[in-house]
Write a protein that holds these residues in place. Structure first.
Motif, PDB file in Angstrom:
ATOM      1  N   LEU A  65       0.836  -1.185  -0.033  1.00 51.27           N
ATOM      2  CA  LEU A  65      -0.085   0.028  -0.105  1.00 51.27           C
ATOM      3  C   LEU A  65       0.744   1.133  -0.013  1.00 51.27           C
ATOM      4  N   ILE A  66       2.285   1.067   0.334  1.00 53.33           N
ATOM      5  CA  ILE A  66       3.078   2.293   0.119  1.00 53.33           C
ATOM      6  C   ILE A  66       3.279   2.770  -1.060  1.00 53.33           C
ATOM      7  N   GLU A  67       2.955   4.334  -1.186  1.00 51.09           N
ATOM      8  CA  GLU A  67       3.285   4.750  -2.607  1.00 51.09           C
ATOM      9  C   GLU A  67       4.162   5.996  -2.595  1.00 51.09           C
ATOM     10  N   SER A  68       4.714   6.436  -3.507  1.00 51.04           N
ATOM     11  CA  SER A  68       5.786   7.310  -3.549  1.00 51.04           C
ATOM     12  C   SER A  68       5.464   8.474  -2.811  1.00 51.04           C
ATOM     13  N   LYS A 102      -1.622  10.810   9.405  1.00 46.60           N
ATOM     14  CA  LYS A 102      -1.963  12.287   9.967  1.00 46.60           C
ATOM     15  C   LYS A 102      -3.548  11.917  10.440  1.00 46.60           C
ATOM     16  N   GLY A 103      -3.869  10.382  10.227  1.00 48.84           N
ATOM     17  CA  GLY A 103      -5.233  10.068  10.811  1.00 48.84           C
ATOM     18  C   GLY A 103      -6.300  10.540   9.773  1.00 48.84           C
ATOM     19  N   GLU A 104      -6.050  10.507   8.594  1.00 44.51           N
ATOM     20  CA  GLU A 104      -7.030  11.058   7.399  1.00 44.51           C
ATOM     21  C   GLU A 104      -7.054   9.959   6.422  1.00 44.51           C
ATOM     22  N   TYR A 105      -8.430   9.376   6.000  1.00 44.49           N
ATOM     23  CA  TYR A 105      -8.795   8.466   5.190  1.00 44.49           C
ATOM     24  C   TYR A 105      -8.874   9.170   3.574  1.00 44.49           C
ATOM     25  N   ASP A 106      -8.466   8.463   2.805  1.00 45.52           N
ATOM     26  CA  ASP A 106      -8.581   8.497   1.327  1.00 45.52           C
ATOM     27  C   ASP A 106     -10.166   8.350   1.014  1.00 45.52           C
ATOM     28  N   ASN A 107     -10.957   9.157   0.897  1.00 48.74           N
ATOM     29  CA  ASN A 107     -12.415   9.006   0.600  1.00 48.74           C
ATOM     30  C   ASN A 107     -12.945   9.138  -0.786  1.00 48.74           C
ATOM     31  N   SER A 108     -11.889   9.595  -1.739  1.00 52.59           N
ATOM     32  CA  SER A 108     -12.183   9.892  -2.946  1.00 52.59           C
ATOM     33  C   SER A 108     -11.446   8.819  -4.092  1.00 52.59           C
ATOM     34  N   GLY A 109     -10.131   8.338  -3.466  1.00 51.26           N
ATOM     35  CA  GLY A 109      -9.562   7.375  -4.173  1.00 51.26           C
ATOM     36  C   GLY A 109      -9.422   6.166  -3.340  1.00 51.26           C
ATOM     37  N   PHE A 110      -8.155   5.293  -3.603  1.00 53.28           N
ATOM     38  CA  PHE A 110      -7.787   4.059  -2.962  1.00 53.28           C
ATOM     39  C   PHE A 110      -6.695   4.292  -2.243  1.00 53.28           C
ATOM     40  N   ARG A 111      -6.296   5.425  -1.758  1.00 55.41           N
ATOM     41  CA  ARG A 111      -4.657   5.389  -1.063  1.00 55.41           C
ATOM     42  C   ARG A 111      -5.132   4.579   0.344  1.00 55.41           C
ATOM     43  N   GLY A 122      -2.332 -20.154   3.590  1.00 55.26           N
ATOM     44  CA  GLY A 122      -3.380 -19.511   4.292  1.00 55.26           C
ATOM     45  C   GLY A 122      -2.431 -18.270   4.910  1.00 55.26           C
ATOM     46  N   ARG A 123      -1.781 -17.737   4.419  1.00 50.97           N
ATOM     47  CA  ARG A 123      -0.991 -16.457   4.694  1.00 50.97           C
ATOM     48  C   ARG A 123      -1.463 -15.152   3.821  1.00 50.97           C
ATOM     49  N   TYR A 124      -1.308 -14.061   4.640  1.00 50.28           N
ATOM     50  CA  TYR A 124      -1.764 -12.843   3.948  1.00 50.28           C
ATOM     51  C   TYR A 124      -0.476 -11.975   4.472  1.00 50.28           C
ATOM     52  N   ARG A 125      -0.176 -10.809   3.769  1.00 50.09           N
ATOM     53  CA  ARG A 125       0.880  -9.896   4.096  1.00 50.09           C
ATOM     54  C   ARG A 125       0.552  -8.489   3.428  1.00 50.09           C
ATOM     55  N   LEU A 126       0.567  -7.737   4.607  1.00 49.42           N
ATOM     56  CA  LEU A 126       0.211  -6.269   4.131  1.00 49.42           C
ATOM     57  C   LEU A 126       1.645  -5.434   4.523  1.00 49.42           C
ATOM     58  N   HIS A 127       2.100  -4.710   3.321  1.00 46.96           N
ATOM     59  CA  HIS A 127       3.335  -3.511   3.493  1.00 46.96           C
ATOM     60  C   HIS A 127       2.460  -2.373   3.388  1.00 46.96           C
ATOM     61  N   SER A 128       2.631  -1.374   4.663  1.00 51.07           N
ATOM     62  CA  SER A 128       1.787  -0.199   4.754  1.00 51.07           C
ATOM     63  C   SER A 128       2.730   0.721   5.452  1.00 51.07           C
ATOM     64  N   ILE A 129       2.042   1.880   6.021  1.00 47.31           N
ATOM     65  CA  ILE A 129       2.497   2.529   6.933  1.00 47.31           C
ATOM     66  C   ILE A 129       1.565   2.443   8.548  1.00 47.31           C
TER      67      ILE A 129
END
Ligand SMILES: [Fe+2]
Length: 195
Positions: A65-68, A102-111, A122-129
């Motif tokens: 989920l990490i973007e530049s 900053k505690g904000e959701y992206d409600n217009s896109g999919f960030r 049965g494994r999952y993996r999430l890379h994010s902040i």
């Protein structure tokens, strides 16, 4: 970041000193995931929680989920989706969405939104902040978990040692991830148990 990484580091290191939950591989998801004490045959299924106001259907399929340009502490969350008999389940939909640092959701896109399917083990993996807290809420991930043809488990995952956990009425200790600092990355683990 308003939390205290030093304190978390100390506590995380202490909690992991006796075990090697994540193994030594750089990619945590490559390491075999042992069953956690949380899962025992006939044990408790993962608690459900409200989805809240910020869920959006049709998130992109991705575990990264990490973007530049994205700021915030990196986190790698891994785990298993298990049956109530503690058997890993392949092909389970795991859909995460969460706030930015900053505690904000992206409600217009999919960030900071993405779904994936558990692998053959049965494994999952999430890379994010690490998400930021926002008024009334401690730090948390939102997630929906659904096996093929099964009902949707909607819940939230929480961070240990967060001051906000005490004042958030939704917080449940059963939904705490295990975390540990590892080379600047926060490594986290949570196994879901479906009914
Ligand atoms: Fe939320």
């Amino acid at each position: 970041m308003i939390d205290t990484p030093t304190r978390r580091t100390v506590l995380g290191a202490g909690a992991f000193a006796a075990g090697s939950l994540f193994g030594m591989d750089r990619s945590l998801a490559e390491a075999p995931l042992s069953l956690t004490p949380a899962c025992h045959d006939g044990g408790e299924i993962t608690l459900r929680q409200t989805e809240g106001p910020f869920f959006k259907p049709s998130s992109p399929e991705r575990s990264e989920l990490i973007e530049s340009g994205m700021t915030g502490q990196r986190i790698e969350l891994v785990g298993l989706v298990l049956s109530r008999a503690c058997k890993p389940i392949a092909g389970v939909l795991v859909d995460f969405w969460h706030a930015d640092d900053k505690g904000e959701y992206d409600n217009s896109g999919f960030r900071l939104r993405g779904h994936q399917f558990t692998d053959a083990e049965g494994r999952y993996r999430l890379h994010s902040i690490v998400p930021g807290a926002y008024p009334g809420r401690t730090r948390h991930f939102h997630v929906k978990v659904q096996r093929r043809g099964g009902s949707v488990l909607t819940t939230q995952l929480y961070f240990p040692d967060e001051p906000g956990n005490r004042s958030d009425g939704l917080f449940r200790k059963e939904l705490l991830m295990r975390t540990a600092e590892k080379e600047g990355l926060l490594a986290a683990r949570f196994d879901f148990v479906l009914g």
